[in-house]
Design a protein around this motif. Sequence first.
Motif, short mmCIF file in Angstrom:
data_model
loop_
_atom_site.label_atom_id
_atom_site.label_comp_id
_atom_site.label_asym_id
_atom_site.label_seq_id
_atom_site.Cartn_x
_atom_site.Cartn_y
_atom_site.Cartn_z
N VAL A 65 21.77 -6.71 0.40
CA VAL A 65 20.34 -6.14 0.41
C VAL A 65 20.61 -4.64 0.11
O VAL A 65 21.56 -3.87 0.94
CB VAL A 65 19.87 -6.52 2.01
CG1 VAL A 65 18.59 -5.64 2.22
CG2 VAL A 65 19.89 -7.85 2.32
N ALA A 66 19.88 -4.30 -0.74
CA ALA A 66 19.74 -2.74 -1.09
C ALA A 66 18.43 -2.31 -1.07
O ALA A 66 17.30 -3.03 -1.38
CB ALA A 66 20.19 -2.52 -2.39
N THR A 67 18.10 -1.25 -0.05
CA THR A 67 16.65 -0.58 0.12
C THR A 67 16.68 0.83 -0.31
O THR A 67 17.53 1.61 -0.72
CB THR A 67 16.57 -0.67 1.78
OG1 THR A 67 16.98 0.40 2.27
CG2 THR A 67 17.13 -1.78 2.40
N ALA A 68 15.40 1.20 -0.64
CA ALA A 68 15.29 2.64 -0.81
C ALA A 68 15.60 3.30 0.62
O ALA A 68 15.90 2.68 1.63
CB ALA A 68 13.79 2.68 -1.00
N ALA A 69 15.62 4.85 0.62
CA ALA A 69 16.03 5.43 1.52
C ALA A 69 15.01 5.20 2.81
O ALA A 69 13.89 5.07 2.74
CB ALA A 69 16.43 6.98 1.46
N ALA A 70 15.53 5.29 4.28
CA ALA A 70 14.81 5.30 5.37
C ALA A 70 13.90 6.52 5.08
O ALA A 70 13.96 7.75 4.69
CB ALA A 70 15.56 5.46 6.48
N PHE A 71 12.48 6.16 5.45
CA PHE A 71 11.26 7.13 5.53
C PHE A 71 10.85 7.69 4.02
O PHE A 71 10.38 8.70 3.73
CB PHE A 71 11.63 8.38 6.34
CG PHE A 71 11.63 8.17 7.77
CD1 PHE A 71 10.55 7.79 8.59
CD2 PHE A 71 12.91 8.29 8.33
CE1 PHE A 71 10.86 7.43 9.72
CE2 PHE A 71 13.14 7.71 9.88
CZ PHE A 71 12.00 7.35 10.46
N ALA A 72 11.43 6.77 3.01
CA ALA A 72 11.04 7.15 1.55
C ALA A 72 9.53 6.84 1.58
O ALA A 72 9.00 5.64 1.95
CB ALA A 72 11.81 6.33 0.60
N PRO A 73 8.83 7.78 0.94
CA PRO A 73 7.24 7.51 0.60
C PRO A 73 7.41 6.65 -0.62
O PRO A 73 7.87 6.96 -1.50
CB PRO A 73 6.87 8.94 0.24
CG PRO A 73 8.14 9.67 -0.20
CD PRO A 73 9.05 9.18 0.59
N LEU A 74 6.59 5.52 -0.17
CA LEU A 74 6.22 4.38 -1.57
C LEU A 74 4.80 4.38 -2.24
O LEU A 74 3.72 4.41 -1.09
CB LEU A 74 6.70 2.99 -0.80
CG LEU A 74 8.23 2.93 -0.58
CD1 LEU A 74 8.26 1.68 -0.18
CD2 LEU A 74 9.23 3.36 -1.76
N ALA A 75 4.82 4.35 -3.19
CA ALA A 75 3.52 4.22 -3.86
C ALA A 75 3.11 2.60 -3.83
O ALA A 75 4.06 1.67 -3.68
CB ALA A 75 3.29 4.62 -5.22
N ALA B 160 1.00 -1.24 -0.04
CA ALA B 160 0.06 0.04 -0.02
C ALA B 160 0.80 1.29 -0.06
O ALA B 160 2.03 1.11 0.01
CB ALA B 160 -1.02 0.04 1.24
N GLY B 161 0.49 2.36 0.09
CA GLY B 161 1.17 3.68 0.02
C GLY B 161 1.45 3.99 1.37
O GLY B 161 0.62 3.63 2.50
N GLY B 162 2.71 4.30 1.61
CA GLY B 162 3.23 4.83 2.98
C GLY B 162 4.93 4.93 3.08
O GLY B 162 5.28 5.15 1.94
N LEU B 163 5.20 5.13 4.20
CA LEU B 163 6.63 5.44 4.57
C LEU B 163 7.42 3.99 4.61
O LEU B 163 6.84 3.27 5.50
CB LEU B 163 6.97 6.36 5.60
CG LEU B 163 6.53 7.78 5.49
CD1 LEU B 163 7.02 8.45 6.74
CD2 LEU B 163 7.07 8.39 4.04
N LEU B 164 8.65 4.02 4.06
CA LEU B 164 9.33 2.95 4.59
C LEU B 164 10.11 2.84 5.69
O LEU B 164 10.87 4.03 5.85
CB LEU B 164 10.28 2.55 3.46
CG LEU B 164 11.35 1.31 3.25
CD1 LEU B 164 10.53 0.11 3.52
CD2 LEU B 164 12.43 1.36 2.20
N LEU B 165 9.97 2.17 6.61
CA LEU B 165 10.86 2.16 7.78
C LEU B 165 12.03 1.14 7.85
O LEU B 165 11.96 0.02 7.63
CB LEU B 165 9.84 1.97 9.03
CG LEU B 165 8.73 2.52 9.25
CD1 LEU B 165 7.96 2.41 10.40
CD2 LEU B 165 9.01 4.31 9.08
N VAL B 166 13.21 1.64 8.07
CA VAL B 166 14.48 0.90 7.88
C VAL B 166 15.29 1.01 9.24
O VAL B 166 15.30 1.82 9.90
CB VAL B 166 15.18 1.47 6.92
CG1 VAL B 166 16.41 0.78 6.59
CG2 VAL B 166 14.30 1.57 5.41
N ASP B 167 15.87 -0.07 9.65
CA ASP B 167 16.93 -0.30 10.66
C ASP B 167 18.37 -0.19 10.00
O ASP B 167 18.66 -1.42 9.58
CB ASP B 167 16.61 -1.65 11.45
CG ASP B 167 17.46 -1.67 12.66
OD1 ASP B 167 18.71 -0.99 12.58
OD2 ASP B 167 17.21 -2.19 13.57
N PRO B 168 19.05 0.67 9.71
CA PRO B 168 20.37 0.83 9.06
C PRO B 168 21.11 0.00 9.50
O PRO B 168 22.02 -0.51 9.01
CB PRO B 168 20.46 2.39 8.73
CG PRO B 168 19.14 3.15 9.20
CD PRO B 168 18.30 2.42 10.12
#
Length: 538
Positions: free
Chosen positions: A116-126, A93-101
């Motif tokens: 493992v490669a991720t989008a940035a922490a707190f990136a808004p995702l569609a 769903a749409g929201g913010l990505l929460l990451v434990d760097p």
Amino acid sequence: MRFGPLPVADAEGAVLAHSLKTGALRYPKGRRLAAADLAALADAGVTEVVAVRLEPDDVGEDAAASRVAQAITGPGLSLTPATTGRVNVMAEAGGLLLVDPARLNRLNQVDEAVTVATAAAFAPLAPGAMAATIKIIPFAIPEGLATRVEQAARGGVPALRLAPWRGIRAGLVQTRLPGLKAVTLDKTVAVTEARLAQVGGTLVAERRLAHDAAAVAGALANLSSLNLDLLLVIGASAITDRRDVLPTGIVQAGGEVQHFGMPVDPGNLMLLARLGEVPVLGLPGCARSPRINGFDWILQRVATGLEVTPAEIMGMGVGGLLTDIPSRPMPRQRAVPVAAGFPVTTLVLAAGSARRMGANKLLADYAGQPLVRHAVTAALAANPGRVTVVLGHQAAAVRTALRGLDVRFIEAVDHAQGLSASLKAGLAGAAGGAGVLVCLGDMPRVTADTHRRLLARFTAAAGRAIVVPVAEGRRGNPVLWPADLVPAMAGITGDQGARGLLAIHADRVVEVPADGGVHLDVDTPDALAALRTLEPVA
């Protein structure tokens, strides 16, 4: 795992380390060689292959990637099936990505074989956007390594999770001074509505009043009766001190100022407060503009229900210089709002004469259907109602091959002049959307999932990126082009597509992991014969 050259006679059960092409044979990298494969290779005169033999305690690349993905992925995210040692993590769903760097960095340092490669922490995702990708570099890893990676991934909460938009309801207070035009206030309302829509929220009410603390207090008290989730206040002049008009009005209404100032530019003059349990944001002047600013970062967190603290705000300085660069979304006034999506036309080029085939390859049978129907069906599954097929050579027969599918047809009358002529005809009929996904009708193994990933990444980039699929380190087709590059595409001549533009606009190219179907086109009888040995994709 043992890697190296093997005599064909001893290679049964081994896994090909590199793609192998000889005569009509086309074996992809990662194929496990069966006895029939070895006989065919021997008949073709091949005596040796570069391959991998797994040890008894090895975990295959796909199984290993799945284990790592499952160990780090939490609520709001889903996993794609593993292929070529890769699993992608997608937003449900749409929201913010929460990451434990810290945890993910620890995992990436266990061994070079696991990434493992991720989008940035707190990136808004569609919805459907990629949050992360897990790749196992070799064809297998030892069981002991897989276990160590799983241990590194452990923690109180998953290392990756999605905080979905909650559908917040907001109220807006605007103050006025002589000389402030009504059109400015109207624009602020429109920009605020669009900003809230991007995070699943709604502007429920607005109040306009004098630039006076008592008036601000009264307006906040009035809006508090509407059971809102967020209160926004923007002044006719910027907040310059905790004792200024807007913070004083918030305090007079019974609120508490929690923090003033922000190490994000634009957005320095941001105020964080509360009125009871409701967050109150005193907005900087840049919030009247659709361009990204510090207000967006606070709003996105509030829209997911995350608590925003003074310490978090003061920690936003690294990366807080929000200059206009191609990787940032274009101003929202000019872009199509996320709430409405970024409508894309999928353009399937099916006009060529296929001179190397001796017959129209698009009409050739593959798994009981014309080859072109596979390509168009995948496009429709991902982008229903927005697929256009460009016809040319044997146009009537290709129409018949696509009978019953919900597509629009355009004929390229000058298709014999080359690929660019078909592309131009299609682009001329695809105006008005946010972008064009250009597909080739002779690529029947491009999956609907690949289409969806390209579309989701385009939406996540606010319709500004050129989105390209990549498999085994090589770019493939289809390619999704933003609307502002369509005029340049229409200027291409000869038997070529738009790939030359990728180098010119390299700063806007975004790569999306895909499977080998993005490389497999059918240009020769040998290629068609090899295709028919493969099961059709879903």
